[in-house]
Design a protein around this motif. Sequence first.
Motif, short mmCIF file in Angstrom:
data_model
loop_
_atom_site.label_atom_id
_atom_site.label_comp_id
_atom_site.label_asym_id
_atom_site.label_seq_id
_atom_site.Cartn_x
_atom_site.Cartn_y
_atom_site.Cartn_z
N LYS A 114 5.14 -15.18 73.38
CA LYS A 114 5.45 -13.76 73.52
C LYS A 114 4.86 -13.21 74.83
N GLN A 115 5.71 -12.61 75.66
CA GLN A 115 5.24 -12.05 76.93
C GLN A 115 4.32 -10.87 76.66
N ALA A 116 3.12 -10.91 77.26
CA ALA A 116 2.12 -9.87 76.97
C ALA A 116 2.23 -8.67 77.90
N PHE A 117 2.82 -8.84 79.07
CA PHE A 117 2.72 -7.91 80.19
C PHE A 117 3.96 -6.99 80.29
N SER A 118 3.72 -5.69 80.37
CA SER A 118 4.83 -4.75 80.63
C SER A 118 4.39 -3.78 81.72
N LEU A 119 5.34 -3.31 82.52
CA LEU A 119 5.04 -2.38 83.62
C LEU A 119 5.95 -1.16 83.49
N TYR A 120 5.31 0.01 83.47
CA TYR A 120 6.06 1.26 83.26
C TYR A 120 5.74 2.28 84.36
N SER A 121 6.69 3.23 84.52
CA SER A 121 6.43 4.39 85.37
C SER A 121 7.22 5.56 84.77
N ARG A 122 7.23 6.70 85.50
CA ARG A 122 8.00 7.85 85.02
C ARG A 122 8.70 8.51 86.20
N LEU A 123 9.83 9.12 85.95
CA LEU A 123 10.52 9.87 87.01
C LEU A 123 9.68 11.07 87.40
N ILE A 124 9.45 11.23 88.72
CA ILE A 124 8.69 12.41 89.16
C ILE A 124 9.59 13.37 89.94
#
Length: 370
Positions: free
Chosen positions: A242-252
């Motif tokens: 199971k892949q442990a890593f996630s990368l998120y951001s938000r619209l600014i």
Amino acid sequence: KSAYHRDTWVEVDLDAIRHNVKTMNHHLKDKEVMAVVKADAYGHGEIEVAEAALESGATRLAVAVLDEGLRLRQKFPDIPILVMGWTDPKYVALAAQHNITLTTFQSDWIKQASSYLNDEHLNVHLKVDTGMGRIGIRSVEEAYDVIKACKHTNIFITGVFTHFATADEPGNHYYSQQIAAFKQWLIQVKRYLQENIVIHIGNTAAAMRFPDDMFDAVRFGIGMYGLYPSKFVSENVSLHLKQAFSLYSRLIHVKRINKGDAISYGKTYVADQDEWIGTIPIGYGDGWIRKLQNFQVLIHGKKLPIVGRICMDQCMIRLDHPYEIGTSVTLIGSDQTGVVSMDDVADYLETINYEIPCILGKRIPRYYIN
Ligand SMILES: Cc1ncc(COP(=O)(O)O)c(CNc2conc2O)c1O
């Protein structure tokens, strides 16, 4: 909780780390799992990953650099820690004081290291180069020189290891040559080594494909993070990671532009129709490098392209319709119906999945779930 007041962050799922370690432990039956947590645990966070691995059955830790070992020793006073790279002999007393095991493969190194020891006791593992061509002794004679140099010193060889160059590739010709060379070497050297040395030869790929070849322990790196060493291994070994890593951001920022309007440095993107553009706060200063231009991100399960040059701190997305400021954007991971895997990013950059979490810098905080 937030190390940065910016809506761009990594989530590391420690349950995935635990699952992957337990899966490998079961696969190996009675062999030990040595959690490879070098390079800040491949960019996932060395302390948190080491802790999750140790509570899930890993019994050893491996790093590349003494400093990484020293930081881990602060948190884990009794766990065997191996520095797999070369350490300058002038630091051996520091390693010995913290009971950190170093890697040796040069008889001169032993002589120099010994001169830096007072009465401290230094453990080392002897590295054998059976074909990786990086560091390690390449003959039985070199082994005898190292072993002889250890006599009457406070340096003790407590392990031997080798490393495979092609275990993740189809076929096993070179792998077989390396393992045969190692066994041959062992026959001629083992009698000069202490009884209870730990012998470890395999990385994730070797352990997944040839678990019974693995001697006493496996140096488990990429698989612990839920990433496969190669497409070939992921398609030919039925171990579910199971892949442990996630990368998120938000619209600014969200804006409507007209046909002919340009986006970002160099005007490399000019709208060929009226459209909506979003801006997110991540750029090459975070390791989200410029070559990712025209790659895609996920918003509400839809894959939307990165348009125009990626800047140091921001980049722009072509939207399919206007979204609220603050809408979350998935750069690596899954949301609703879509997924952008580590392999997708690696493939787009014509590199391997190992590199991606390592290059995503410290300006992106790592948060731990579970
Ligand atoms: C000596 C040694 N052992 C084990 C591992 C773990 O390998 P795995 O992550 O495939 O399980 C590595 C990873 N070394 C590297 C991984 O990427 N580049 C490297 O030099 C290594 O250098």
